[in-house]
Write a protein that holds these residues in place. Structure first.
Motif, PDB file in Angstrom:
ATOM      1  N   VAL A  11      44.560  31.034  36.545  1.00 56.34           N
ATOM      2  CA  VAL A  11      45.375  30.663  35.374  1.00 56.34           C
ATOM      3  C   VAL A  11      46.530  31.642  35.191  1.00 56.34           C
ATOM      4  CG1 VAL A  11      45.344  30.403  32.859  1.00 56.34           C
ATOM      5  CG2 VAL A  11      43.419  29.564  34.218  1.00 56.34           C
ATOM      6  N   GLY A  12      46.239  32.948  35.343  1.00 49.27           N
ATOM      7  CA  GLY A  12      47.256  33.967  35.090  1.00 49.27           C
ATOM      8  C   GLY A  12      48.478  33.805  35.983  1.00 49.27           C
ATOM      9  N   ARG A  13      48.232  33.504  37.257  1.00 49.91           N
ATOM     10  CA  ARG A  13      49.358  33.353  38.193  1.00 49.91           C
ATOM     11  C   ARG A  13      50.226  32.160  37.785  1.00 49.91           C
ATOM     12  NH1 ARG A  13      50.290  35.783  42.979  1.00 49.91           N
ATOM     13  NH2 ARG A  13      48.244  36.763  43.122  1.00 49.91           N
ATOM     14  N   ALA A  28      52.759  42.150  34.186  1.00 49.15           N
ATOM     15  CA  ALA A  28      51.455  41.717  34.698  1.00 49.15           C
ATOM     16  C   ALA A  28      50.578  42.931  34.927  1.00 49.15           C
ATOM     17  CB  ALA A  28      51.636  40.966  36.014  1.00 49.15           C
ATOM     18  N   LEU A  29      49.349  42.859  34.421  1.00 50.49           N
ATOM     19  CA  LEU A  29      48.395  43.946  34.637  1.00 50.49           C
ATOM     20  C   LEU A  29      47.459  43.545  35.783  1.00 50.49           C
ATOM     21  CD1 LEU A  29      46.905  46.396  32.461  1.00 50.49           C
ATOM     22  CD2 LEU A  29      45.152  44.753  33.100  1.00 50.49           C
ATOM     23  N   THR A  30      47.313  44.436  36.761  1.00 49.76           N
ATOM     24  CA  THR A  30      46.416  44.168  37.882  1.00 49.76           C
ATOM     25  C   THR A  30      45.847  45.484  38.385  1.00 49.76           C
ATOM     26  OG1 THR A  30      46.295  43.441  40.202  1.00 49.76           O
ATOM     27  CG2 THR A  30      48.467  44.072  39.397  1.00 49.76           C
ATOM     28  N   ARG A  31      44.618  45.383  38.968  1.00 50.23           N
ATOM     29  CA  ARG A  31      44.032  46.590  39.573  1.00 50.23           C
ATOM     30  C   ARG A  31      44.648  46.872  40.929  1.00 50.23           C
ATOM     31  NH1 ARG A  31      38.172  44.300  39.413  1.00 50.23           N
ATOM     32  NH2 ARG A  31      39.508  42.525  39.961  1.00 50.23           N
ATOM     33  N   ARG A  32      45.355  45.867  41.481  1.00 45.31           N
ATOM     34  CA  ARG A  32      45.885  46.008  42.842  1.00 45.31           C
ATOM     35  C   ARG A  32      47.346  45.573  42.911  1.00 45.31           C
ATOM     36  NH1 ARG A  32      40.279  44.809  43.944  1.00 45.31           N
ATOM     37  NH2 ARG A  32      40.521  42.778  42.991  1.00 45.31           N
ATOM     38  N   SER A  69      39.920  37.730  30.595  1.00 45.43           N
ATOM     39  CA  SER A  69      38.890  38.637  31.088  1.00 45.43           C
ATOM     40  C   SER A  69      37.774  37.785  31.671  1.00 45.43           C
ATOM     41  CB  SER A  69      38.372  39.501  29.939  1.00 45.43           C
ATOM     42  OG  SER A  69      38.036  38.686  28.828  1.00 45.43           O
ATOM     43  N   THR A  70      36.974  38.364  32.554  1.00 44.49           N
ATOM     44  CA  THR A  70      35.954  37.554  33.231  1.00 44.49           C
ATOM     45  C   THR A  70      34.617  38.281  33.297  1.00 44.49           C
ATOM     46  OG1 THR A  70      36.461  38.435  35.412  1.00 44.49           O
ATOM     47  CG2 THR A  70      37.659  36.472  34.754  1.00 44.49           C
ATOM     48  N   GLY A  71      33.544  37.495  33.344  1.00 41.63           N
ATOM     49  CA  GLY A  71      32.210  38.008  33.665  1.00 41.63           C
ATOM     50  C   GLY A  71      31.549  38.788  32.543  1.00 41.63           C
ATOM     51  N   SER A  97      39.406  31.558  26.506  1.00 39.50           N
ATOM     52  CA  SER A  97      37.971  31.579  26.256  1.00 39.50           C
ATOM     53  C   SER A  97      37.326  30.389  26.956  1.00 39.50           C
ATOM     54  CB  SER A  97      37.729  31.570  24.737  1.00 39.50           C
ATOM     55  OG  SER A  97      36.380  31.745  24.444  1.00 39.50           O
ATOM     56  N   SER A  98      36.323  29.808  26.335  1.00 40.14           N
ATOM     57  CA  SER A  98      35.607  28.682  26.940  1.00 40.14           C
ATOM     58  C   SER A  98      35.326  27.646  25.857  1.00 40.14           C
ATOM     59  CB  SER A  98      34.285  29.202  27.515  1.00 40.14           C
ATOM     60  OG  SER A  98      33.300  28.189  27.496  1.00 40.14           O
ATOM     61  N   ALA A  99      35.397  26.376  26.234  1.00 41.44           N
ATOM     62  CA  ALA A  99      35.150  25.300  25.254  1.00 41.44           C
ATOM     63  C   ALA A  99      33.753  25.421  24.657  1.00 41.44           C
ATOM     64  CB  ALA A  99      35.319  23.939  25.926  1.00 41.44           C
ATOM     65  N   PRO A 109      24.907  32.815  28.978  1.00 41.51           N
ATOM     66  CA  PRO A 109      25.747  34.026  29.022  1.00 41.51           C
ATOM     67  C   PRO A 109      27.251  33.825  28.820  1.00 41.51           C
ATOM     68  CG  PRO A 109      24.088  34.102  30.742  1.00 41.51           C
ATOM     69  CD  PRO A 109      23.966  32.752  30.120  1.00 41.51           C
ATOM     70  N   ILE A 110      27.871  32.869  29.501  1.00 41.43           N
ATOM     71  CA  ILE A 110      29.349  32.840  29.477  1.00 41.43           C
ATOM     72  C   ILE A 110      29.893  32.570  28.062  1.00 41.43           C
ATOM     73  CG2 ILE A 110      31.419  31.673  30.371  1.00 41.43           C
ATOM     74  CD1 ILE A 110      29.992  31.644  33.132  1.00 41.43           C
ATOM     75  N   PRO A 111      29.400  31.525  27.347  1.00 40.05           N
ATOM     76  CA  PRO A 111      29.896  31.376  25.970  1.00 40.05           C
ATOM     77  C   PRO A 111      29.537  32.561  25.080  1.00 40.05           C
ATOM     78  CG  PRO A 111      28.214  29.719  26.464  1.00 40.05           C
ATOM     79  CD  PRO A 111      28.550  30.386  27.750  1.00 40.05           C
TER      80      PRO A 111
HETATM   81  N1  LIG Z   1      36.214  28.167  35.912  1.00 35.80           N
HETATM   82  C1  LIG Z   1      36.024  27.403  34.866  1.00 35.80           C
HETATM   83  O1  LIG Z   1      35.639  26.228  34.960  1.00 35.80           O
HETATM   84  C2  LIG Z   1      36.323  27.959  33.479  1.00 35.80           C
HETATM   85  C3  LIG Z   1      36.251  27.114  32.368  1.00 35.80           C
HETATM   86  C4  LIG Z   1      36.527  27.629  31.089  1.00 35.80           C
HETATM   87  C5  LIG Z   1      36.870  28.963  30.949  1.00 35.80           C
HETATM   88  N2  LIG Z   1      36.932  29.768  32.054  1.00 35.80           N
HETATM   89  C6  LIG Z   1      37.288  31.195  31.873  1.00 35.80           C
HETATM   90  O2  LIG Z   1      38.468  31.465  32.614  1.00 35.80           O
HETATM   91  C7  LIG Z   1      38.455  32.854  32.983  1.00 35.80           C
HETATM   92  C8  LIG Z   1      38.689  32.980  34.472  1.00 35.80           C
HETATM   93  O3  LIG Z   1      40.017  32.586  34.738  1.00 35.80           O
HETATM   94  P1  LIG Z   1      40.565  32.490  36.231  1.00 35.80           P
HETATM   95  O4  LIG Z   1      39.695  31.548  36.992  1.00 35.80           O
HETATM   96  O5  LIG Z   1      42.018  32.237  36.155  1.00 35.80           O
HETATM   97  O6  LIG Z   1      40.274  33.963  36.763  1.00 35.80           O
HETATM   98  P2  LIG Z   1      40.177  34.432  38.290  1.00 35.80           P
HETATM   99  O7  LIG Z   1      40.990  33.534  39.163  1.00 35.80           O
HETATM  100  O8  LIG Z   1      38.727  34.645  38.597  1.00 35.80           O
HETATM  101  O9  LIG Z   1      40.914  35.837  38.244  1.00 35.80           O
HETATM  102  C9  LIG Z   1      40.340  36.935  37.591  1.00 35.80           C
HETATM  103  C10 LIG Z   1      41.469  37.875  37.201  1.00 35.80           C
HETATM  104  O10 LIG Z   1      40.909  38.940  36.429  1.00 35.80           O
HETATM  105  C11 LIG Z   1      41.468  40.164  36.883  1.00 35.80           C
HETATM  106  N3  LIG Z   1      40.471  41.208  36.667  1.00 35.80           N
HETATM  107  C12 LIG Z   1      39.161  41.204  37.041  1.00 35.80           C
HETATM  108  N4  LIG Z   1      38.570  42.346  36.669  1.00 35.80           N
HETATM  109  C13 LIG Z   1      39.525  43.105  36.033  1.00 35.80           C
HETATM  110  C14 LIG Z   1      39.532  44.379  35.425  1.00 35.80           C
HETATM  111  N5  LIG Z   1      38.436  45.149  35.397  1.00 35.80           N
HETATM  112  N6  LIG Z   1      40.692  44.821  34.869  1.00 35.80           N
HETATM  113  C15 LIG Z   1      41.819  44.058  34.915  1.00 35.80           C
HETATM  114  N7  LIG Z   1      41.868  42.839  35.480  1.00 35.80           N
HETATM  115  C16 LIG Z   1      40.736  42.372  36.038  1.00 35.80           C
HETATM  116  C17 LIG Z   1      41.812  39.963  38.331  1.00 35.80           C
HETATM  117  O11 LIG Z   1      42.940  40.762  38.613  1.00 35.80           O
HETATM  118  P3  LIG Z   1      43.059  41.882  39.776  1.00 35.80           P
HETATM  119  O12 LIG Z   1      41.971  41.602  40.785  1.00 35.80           O
HETATM  120  O13 LIG Z   1      44.444  41.666  40.326  1.00 35.80           O
HETATM  121  O14 LIG Z   1      42.917  43.160  39.066  1.00 35.80           O
HETATM  122  C18 LIG Z   1      42.201  38.479  38.379  1.00 35.80           C
HETATM  123  O15 LIG Z   1      43.582  38.325  38.148  1.00 35.80           O
HETATM  124  C19 LIG Z   1      37.093  33.417  32.528  1.00 35.80           C
HETATM  125  O16 LIG Z   1      37.228  34.028  31.282  1.00 35.80           O
HETATM  126  C20 LIG Z   1      36.256  32.151  32.445  1.00 35.80           C
HETATM  127  O17 LIG Z   1      35.128  32.326  31.585  1.00 35.80           O
HETATM  128  C21 LIG Z   1      36.679  29.303  33.309  1.00 35.80           C
END
Ligand SMILES: NC(=O)c1ccc[n+]([C@@H]2O[C@H](COP(=O)([O-])OP(=O)(O)OC[C@H]3O[C@@H](n4cnc5c(N)ncnc54)[C@H](OP(=O)(O)O)[C@@H]3O)[C@@H](O)[C@H]2O)c1
Length: 282
Positions: A11-13, A28-32, A69-71, A97-99, A109-111
């Protein structure tokens, strides 16, 4: 200046690209940063949501934040970002967030992680908006290997229908919310235009890729083992499977008008998403 976290992800990209196209100043904030591969116009900064000092540095001169944020770390990462945002010049935070957080009975866990983050956001005193999407169409990318190698999609919960959403539509909503007034204290439920089973999605992918594909339902235990074999940490694999188990509930097939209402454009169909992602399955 708008700070985007999760800027290198799905989503971020997409959001960064849309904000840059609209001429908005983006950091943009990234670890890499070295491998971020973001557009030249973006101010790419090294940072980690675990590290408050790096967040504080990234927030210098920032007035709006897209918080992704994730996980399992979501509660801590959101709290860290918000702690620093209240000490900076930030006025508005938009959290992805999440629906499922809207459903009080959803205690998996996720919600639960996201609900903690939402509570921190509402308590922060900042203007806030929550984007609460159903499943992402991009989850179908997990099928790419077996589509390539076996012309087959394996998935659990075959009868479950999800009105999955294109990441570009989530990004379009986020860009609108970040750049136009009137979204404070709003939670926007987001969906795609059609509730689809995994077999429906397989048929669309077969059509788009112009090759026959089989859909095979697998039991949840097998799907769980597959996640672990792909290196997903056990706690995250458990959380993903708990979420997948809800695919047969009615809320996952609800269609929400929000994307069209906020962006003026109908949300993309799965066929449109698949056509754009053809190379990922090739
Ligand atoms: N997949 C689904 O069906 C779904 C549905 C509803 C909601 N969501 C929510 O959507 C989100 C995931 O979105 P996405 O799929 O776009 O994510 P993603 O593609 O998994 O990307 C995760 C991003 O988080 C960054 N990141 C991870 N750990 C980090 C840390 N410690 N500090 C800073 N940045 C960090 C990574 O950046 P770097 O590696 O560059 O640092 C990367 O850009 C989650 O919150 C999930 O619960 C997902």
């Amino acid at each position: 200046m708008i700070l985007v976290t999760g800027a290198t992800g799905t989503v971020g990209r997409a959001l960064v690209d849309q904000l840059v196209t609209a001429g908005a100043p983006v950091r943009a904030l990234t670890r890499r940063p070295a491998t971020a591969a973001l557009p030249d116009a973006v101010d790419v900064v090294a940072g980690d949501l675990n590290d408050r000092a790096s967040i504080a540095a990234a927030l210098a001169g920032v007035d709006r934040v897209f918080l992704l944020s994730t996980g399992p770390q979501i509660p801590v990462h959101d709290a860290n970002l918000l702690h620093e945002a209240t000490r900076a010049e930030v006025t508005h935070v938009v959290k992805l967030s999440s629906a499922r957080t809207a459903d009080a009975t959803a205690t998996d866990p996720i919600p639960t992680w996201h609900r903690h983050g939402e509570e921190s956001l509402r308590a922060s005193g900042l203007d806030w908006t929550i984007l609460a999407p159903l499943g992402f169409m991009a989850n179908a990318l997990h099928w790419a290997n077996t589509i390539r190698d076996q012309n087959t999609v394996y998935a659990p919960y075959a009868s479950g229908r999800i009105a999955a959403i294109d990441e570009n539509d989530i990004a379009a909503v986020a860009a609108t919310v970040l750049t136009t007034p009137g979204h404070h204290s709003q939670t926007y439920l987001l969906s795609g235009p059609e509730p689809l089973t995994p077999a429906d999605m397989t048929a669309t992918l077969a059509d788009t890729l112009a090759k026959p594909l089989r859909f095979v339902e697998v039991d949840p235990a097998t799907a769980h083992r597959t996640l672990l074999s792909h290196g997903v940490p056990p706690r995250m694999a458990d959380a993903i499977m708990a979420l997948r188990a809800t695919a047969t509930e009615s809320f996952t097939s609800a269609i929400h008008p929000t994307v069209r209402e906020l962006t003026g454009t109908a949300p993309n169909t799965f066929r449109q998403w698949a056509t754009r992602h053809l190379a990922d399955f090739g």
